[in-house]
Design a protein around this motif. Structure first.
Motif, PDB file in Angstrom:
ATOM      1  N   SER A 272       0.826  -1.209   0.000  1.00 22.70           N
ATOM      2  CA  SER A 272       0.000   0.000   0.000  1.00 22.70           C
ATOM      3  C   SER A 272       0.859   1.258   0.000  1.00 22.70           C
TER       4      SER A 272
ATOM      5  N   GLU B   6      -7.742  -0.327  -3.430  1.00 20.27           N
ATOM      6  CA  GLU B   6      -8.384  -1.633  -3.541  1.00 20.27           C
ATOM      7  C   GLU B   6      -9.664  -1.553  -4.377  1.00 20.27           C
TER       8      GLU B   6
ATOM      9  N   ARG C  15      -2.877  -3.901  -5.905  1.00 20.29           N
ATOM     10  CA  ARG C  15      -3.719  -4.976  -5.372  1.00 20.29           C
ATOM     11  C   ARG C  15      -3.138  -6.348  -5.734  1.00 20.29           C
TER      12      ARG C  15
ATOM     13  N   LYS D  22      -4.360  -1.467  -9.818  1.00 19.26           N
ATOM     14  CA  LYS D  22      -4.377  -2.878 -10.205  1.00 19.26           C
ATOM     15  C   LYS D  22      -3.076  -3.563  -9.815  1.00 19.26           C
TER      16      LYS D  22
ATOM     17  N   ALA E  37      -8.974  -0.961  -8.174  1.00 18.01           N
ATOM     18  CA  ALA E  37      -8.496  -2.166  -8.860  1.00 18.01           C
ATOM     19  C   ALA E  37      -9.655  -3.034  -9.346  1.00 18.01           C
TER      20      ALA E  37
END
Length: 718
Positions: A376, A397, A660, A657, A400
């Motif tokens: 993160s 999140e 995640r 994307k 994504a």
């Protein structure tokens, strides 16, 4: 804090306090986020409680202080790692000689085993001290974690080894204790360097401290930037960086590349806002009236928002924390059960102790604790480097998993101001005379279309109002409709809408209005001889609007434009950027915008800049505010673009994307490792040293996987 176990211990202890609704301790950024009653969230209340656990709470530190803290932490780790490596090397060498059977007799092996223990003492007593301290603190907080397992593993190995030496055996495990400490120190050092790199994203928002030339006590004097408050006047020298937000008292050219990413200078009129981080390109001093001092500047707010984002946790981080929270107590229980079960199965005391020791070592949930926060942090750092400031921890999140994207028109897909796209003039009128009369007709007007005409043509090196050679004797203006001005020569000029000129009894020929451009605003200029010219103005799309929309459509997203503007301009813009008519909604009120947004496939993203977009920003799963968004829009958005255009929307989806994907990889493999390793070590004998190497490899792989995201370049695809 020493590791994620420290963060979980503080978090768990604070959650037991009454009056706190939400608590999040983010280990990579060493930040505490609390939400609750004022009586429970006071600094003194929280600080005293945390102090009892052995930690210290301070105010949110500046970025420079965070760098200094991490540098100090790196030196601290490096010193202990050097001691561990130096003495551990000899302890390992002694153990290898024993394992390999390279020594001539059992007496020599016994002596070498004692030598191995002697060399391991500095490692165990000095290099491993932070683990013991952190383990004790987590026990005080009633949340025993990884450091408790590490401490028990180290001292278990030492205790078993001393017992074996006392019984005359030379098969000692001092090397296990040494390797456990040294490899974990290596992992912590790499992790600290990754955290240090994560702060680099905030460096772009930090301005150097220094003195500015401010007006005080009826004279200009040099003052520290921190002493300049709102309302004061500050003078900018040519080439100087704007240090404070404010409004210009006179027009000037500014280089906004550091703040907006614009490669070309921008001409800013008097009364317009400028922000810290821009560079003044004029040749004479420029005066700014300060609107925000240090700590209140736009860059300061963005920096604080980034820090708040880092302190909060998304769903995947909460999942990782829950897994790590039960893993450590489970490992302790399994280790305590392993010893009596091994004895009942007929194993000797030595092998039973070794089995229990291996369980302790292999269960250390280092990788689980680092799986999500490092990914993160790396993702948010990449976003900031690409011109996106994140505020909501769940935004990456959600982005994504995005399915649809809705965009506002004016100020989001367009520049937010009109410019001349076409014009036609009376036959025989030369360009120089037309420029002179147009400049005289619109000079000094506050109307947006008049200001757009003052900027026409864009190739002029200076604004038209600076080219006015005649003084205006009289100005008659009808707000929102048009104006009449009288020149020094006595000539009257009229400029305004077609309907307003008709009210002034000015006859317009058929060619004065072009019906083929319904999207454009038409402004007519007339002189003493009647109609002189018609100008067609439109709000042009931002440079990357078309390419960004095409990439989103190519990636399979549902893309829509929802606007409160008229159907003509909306349809014209849709054609320019590649959207179908069915995907565009015009003349929609704020409530209608939100309803339309909720009808799109979820999760949804909305990009808007105005007050009328705040409801849609709240209704969307993720809201993004473009560069020049209103304060209300910025407050309601989960992310803000710090560069011009909407290309940042494509970039943040791509970053989300990849982030995640890294989170899932880290969480899956770390959880799989701990689960399988515990099962294997319970059913078969694994040397403690092998368990140490496997545990360290798992932690390092998670850290390096997150670092791969931080060090890679974001692509432009969604």
């Amino acid at each position: 804090m020493w590791c994620t176990s420290c963060a979980l211990a503080i978090e768990g202890s604070l959650k037991r306090l009454s009056g706190l609704h939400d608590v999040s301790v983010h280990y990579p950024s060493a930040t505490l986020y609390v939400n609750g009653m004022p009586t429970a969230t006071g600094f003194s209340v929280l600080a005293s409680h945390i102090k009892r656990l052995g930690y210290r709470l301070t105010a949110l530190e500046p970025v420079a202080d965070a760098h200094a803290r991490l540098e100090e932490e790196s030196r601290y780790l490096t010193l202990r790692l050097i001691v561990g490596a130096l003495f551990g090397m000899w302890a390992m060498l002694a153990s290898i000689l024993i394992y390999a059977g390279a020594l001539p007799s059992e007496q020599v092996e016994q002596i070498v085993a004692w030598v191995s223990g002697a060399f391991s003492l500095p490692v165990v007593l000095f290099s491993g001290l932070p683990f013991y301290r952190a383990g004790w603190r987590t026990i005080l907080a009633k949340r025993p974690g990884m450091d408790v397992l590490v401490s028990l593993g180290v001292w278990g190995a030492v205790t078993v080894s001393i017992g074996l030496l006392a019984n005359g055996s030379s098969e000692v495990y001092f090397d296990t204790a040494v390797m456990l400490i040294v490899l974990l120190l290596v992992g912590r050092l790499v992790e600290t360097l990754c955290r240090h790199r994560g702060l680099k994203a905030l460096d772009a928002l930090a301005l150097p401290d220094g003195n500015v030339n401010a007006w005080q006590h009826e004279r200009w004097q040099s003052l520290p930037i921190g002493d300049v408050s709102r309302g004061m006047r500050v003078e900018l020298a040519p080439g100087e960086v704007v240090a404070l937000d404010g409004m210009l008292e006179s027009p000037g050219w500014l280089d906004t590349a550091s703040l907006t990413g614009e490669s070309l200078p921008c001409y800013v009129s008097s009364g317009q806002s400028v922000y810290a981080g821009c560079r003044y390109l004029g040749t004479a001093p420029l005066v700014i009236q300060v609107s925000a001092g240090v700590g209140q500047r736009r860059l300061d707010r963005l920096c604080d928002e980034m820090r708040r984002y880092q302190a909060k946790k998304g769903e995947m981080q909460k999942l990782a924390d829950r897994f790590a929270a039960w893993l450590s107590p489970l490992a302790l229980v399994l280790a305590m059960l392993t010893l009596p079960v091994a004895l009942l199965l007929g194993l000797g005391w030595e092998e039973a102790f070794v089995r229990a020791l291996s369980v302790l070592v292999v269960a250390c949930p280092c990788a689980v604790g680092l799986a999500v926060p490092l990914a993160s942090l790396a993702g948010s750092g990449q976003a900031m480097q690409q011109g996106i400031a994140l505020r909501d921890p769940g935004a990456l999140e959600t982005l994504a998993r995005l399915r649809s994207v809705a965009l506002d028109k004016t100020g989001t897909l367009t520049n937010g101001h009109h410019s001349v796209v076409d014009w036609q003039a009376r036959q025989g009128v030369d360009a120089a005379n037309l420029h002179r009369k147009l400049s005289a007709a619109v000079v000094g007007s506050d109307h947006p279309l008049a200001q757009a005409l003052a900027r026409w043509p864009g190739s002029q090196p200076t604004p038209l109002k600076e080219q006015v050679s005649e003084q205006l004797i009289e100005i008659n203006e009808s707000p929102g409709e048009g104006r009449r001005v009288q020149l020094e020569s006595g000539e009257w000029l009229t400029v305004g809408s077609i309907s307003w000129l008709a009210k002034q009894h000015i006859v317009l020929p058929p060619q004065a209005e072009d019906v083929t451009q319904p999207h454009a605003s038409q402004v007519v200029l007339a002189d003493a001889d009647g109609w002189l010219a018609t100008f067609y103005l439109s709000d042009q799309p931002v440079d990357d609007a078309g390419s960004s929309v095409k990439r989103l459509l190519a990636s399979g997203y549902v893309v829509a434009m929802i606007s409160g503007d008229r159907q003509g301009p909306v349809s014209w813009l849709a054609e320019r950027i590649g959207l179908t008519r069915e995907a565009c909604y015009a003349q929609r009120a704020p409530e209608a915008k939100a309803r339309l947004l909720q009808a799109l496939p979820s999760p949804t993203l909305y990009v808007g800049d105005g007050l009328n977009d705040t409801l849609s920003l709240a209704a969307a799963d993720v809201g993004i505010a473009p560069l020049n968004a209103s304060n209300a829009a910025r407050e309601g958005a989960a992310a803000q673009l710090t560069t011009a255009g909407v290309g940042g929307v494509v970039r943040i989806i791509s970053i989300a994307k990849r982030t995640r994907r890294i989170m899932v990889q880290n969480l899956f493999f770390s959880a799989l490792y701990n689960t399988l390793a515990l099962g294997i070590v319970l059913i078969m004998a694994i040397p403690p040293l092998v368990a140490v190497l496997a545990m360290a490899a798992s932690s390092l792989s998670v850290t390096l996987n997150a670092a791969r995201l931080a060090w890679s370049e974001a692509d432009d695809g969604a």
